[in-house]
Design a protein around this motif. Sequence first.
Motif, PDB file in Angstrom:
ATOM      1  N   ARG A 119       1.139  -1.176   0.266  1.00  0.00           N
ATOM      2  CA  ARG A 119      -0.089  -0.626   0.066  1.00  0.00           C
ATOM      3  C   ARG A 119       1.359   0.987   0.048  1.00  0.00           C
ATOM      4  O   ARG A 119       0.031   2.580  -0.452  1.00  0.00           O
TER       5      ARG A 119
ATOM      6  N   VAL B 261      -5.056  -5.936  -2.228  1.00  0.00           N
ATOM      7  CA  VAL B 261      -4.393  -5.443  -2.591  1.00  0.00           C
ATOM      8  C   VAL B 261      -5.383  -4.535  -3.215  1.00  0.00           C
ATOM      9  O   VAL B 261      -5.682  -3.161  -2.914  1.00  0.00           O
ATOM     10  N   GLU B 262      -7.092  -5.066  -3.413  1.00  0.00           N
ATOM     11  CA  GLU B 262      -8.431  -4.262  -4.231  1.00  0.00           C
ATOM     12  C   GLU B 262      -9.330  -3.409  -3.125  1.00  0.00           C
ATOM     13  O   GLU B 262      -9.420  -1.806  -2.961  1.00  0.00           O
ATOM     14  N   THR B 263      -9.003  -4.443  -1.711  1.00  0.00           N
ATOM     15  CA  THR B 263      -9.988  -3.680  -0.430  1.00  0.00           C
ATOM     16  C   THR B 263      -9.789  -3.826   0.555  1.00  0.00           C
ATOM     17  O   THR B 263     -10.086  -2.560   1.107  1.00  0.00           O
TER      18      THR B 263
ATOM     19  N   ARG C 234       3.581  -2.577  -4.607  1.00  0.00           N
ATOM     20  CA  ARG C 234       3.379  -1.809  -6.070  1.00  0.00           C
ATOM     21  C   ARG C 234       3.120  -0.398  -5.469  1.00  0.00           C
ATOM     22  O   ARG C 234       3.653   0.256  -4.453  1.00  0.00           O
TER      23      ARG C 234
ATOM     24  N   THR D  50       0.515  -5.216  -9.360  1.00  0.00           N
ATOM     25  CA  THR D  50       1.323  -5.790  -8.293  1.00  0.00           C
ATOM     26  C   THR D  50       2.264  -6.318  -8.139  1.00  0.00           C
ATOM     27  O   THR D  50       2.225  -7.456  -9.675  1.00  0.00           O
TER      28      THR D  50
ATOM     29  N   ALA E 194      -4.022 -10.383  -4.872  1.00  0.00           N
ATOM     30  CA  ALA E 194      -5.163  -9.271  -5.235  1.00  0.00           C
ATOM     31  C   ALA E 194      -6.418  -8.957  -4.517  1.00  0.00           C
ATOM     32  O   ALA E 194      -5.940  -7.457  -4.500  1.00  0.00           O
ATOM     33  N   GLU E 195      -7.034  -9.481  -3.419  1.00  0.00           N
ATOM     34  CA  GLU E 195      -7.725  -8.982  -2.763  1.00  0.00           C
ATOM     35  C   GLU E 195      -8.178  -8.037  -1.537  1.00  0.00           C
ATOM     36  O   GLU E 195      -8.234  -7.040  -2.002  1.00  0.00           O
TER      37      GLU E 195
END
Length: 460
Positions: A116, A194-196, A356, A378, A191-192
Amino acid sequence: MSTPVGWQQHREGVARLLTSYAAIPPGAPVRLRKKTSNLFRPRAEVEAGLDVSGLDGVIEVDPRAGVAEVQGMCTYEHLVEATLPHGLVPYVVPQLRTITLGGAVTGLGIEATSFRLGLPHESVLAMDVLTGAGEIVTTMPGDPLFDAFPNSYGSLGYATRLRIALEPAPAYVRLRHVRFSDAGMLEKAIAEVVETGEWEGEQVHAMDGVAFAPGELVLTLAHWTDDPGDQWPSDYTGGHVFYRSLQERESDVLTMHDYLWRWDTDWFWCSKAFGAQHPLVRAVWPRRWRRSDVYHRLLGLDQRFGISRRLDERAGRPAAERVVQDVEVPLDRLGEFLAWFDAEVGMRPVWLCPLRLSREAPAGARPWSSYPLEAGTTYVNVGFWGTVRVGEGADEGPTNRAIEAKVSELGGHKSLYSEAFYAPSEFNRLYNGDNLAAVKQQYDPGGRLTSLYDKAVHRR
């Protein structure tokens, strides 16, 4: 709490640095004169070096603004000692205590907040750099020198002062160790998060993991908190070893201080090579010597005197190749890399750290010229540190060369703190050599500083 050194002491340190730079004869190598190093590539000895003895502290901390003025040779251990009492920490705190702030910026540090908050240089607001021209230049994001500095490893100069942003840090960190038997499922979980920014409804502030075996992958999700719950904080500086807890526990609590240095006590798992994880040895090994810089010095003695090589020869074991590397591969290629790595290298465990380009950094998410990661993508840092048996008569670095080729094939990059074998054209393509050369010409017209390629590949 570490006491800030103040501006007057900083100015005196810079003056000593400039005097030592002027004393280095033209044509002689320019290198830092310091006691510790986190590089893993052999280098030729130098007779003189830059005096950075007065540049290893925190100048001041402004808790209201959430920033710190820090000298380039200040270790993260001392930096955290100065900021944590204010309830603040740097955005990214690399795993090892003696990594310096300047070293992490010019050499690309990483840690579990990198998914993040990106890499250490992304939280730098301004810095002063000693250039090859012997001048102190103040540079900020958007300047050619600033933007090329990350991953330049001293080839563009040395940071003497950095103004960095800090983030709030509560007293405790709650951990969840989530297990996966399949790399594809691990990729989806990363991925989840990172996204949420969450996992099962709880905010995730930091994320890393360990691949113990092809079917045993553990993702550790950290949540900052002032409430430790009903768990007593664990202590992994004594008889227990942190990385083993990932296999033994589903949850854990650490103080923020102990979380930041959870990997340092045993140098991830590498202390095992020195017997430091054996219960009898650990019982008599002084706690103050259970830290990465001590193991690094022991490794240096081993390499200097060829102890392991002599023991291998006496036992009739095949010659070993040192494979100490960190690489970044796109998240969606992680499973492919791990499968190849298991088949061709076979080294486990390995560290996994998603990253990222930061969306929260002061300069915003944008690529950096000397290590051109793509914004919005990512990556996962895969770290592996040990040796593999290659036998007598093998070409130099066959395993390391194969890793370099595979990482490039997958659209990734390799950190340059260890050995590298790239051909000049490939190196320039991967690390934007043309831009590096242009910036170096501007700030080091006399060519006093060693080029990045000569440092990384020719070990100068």
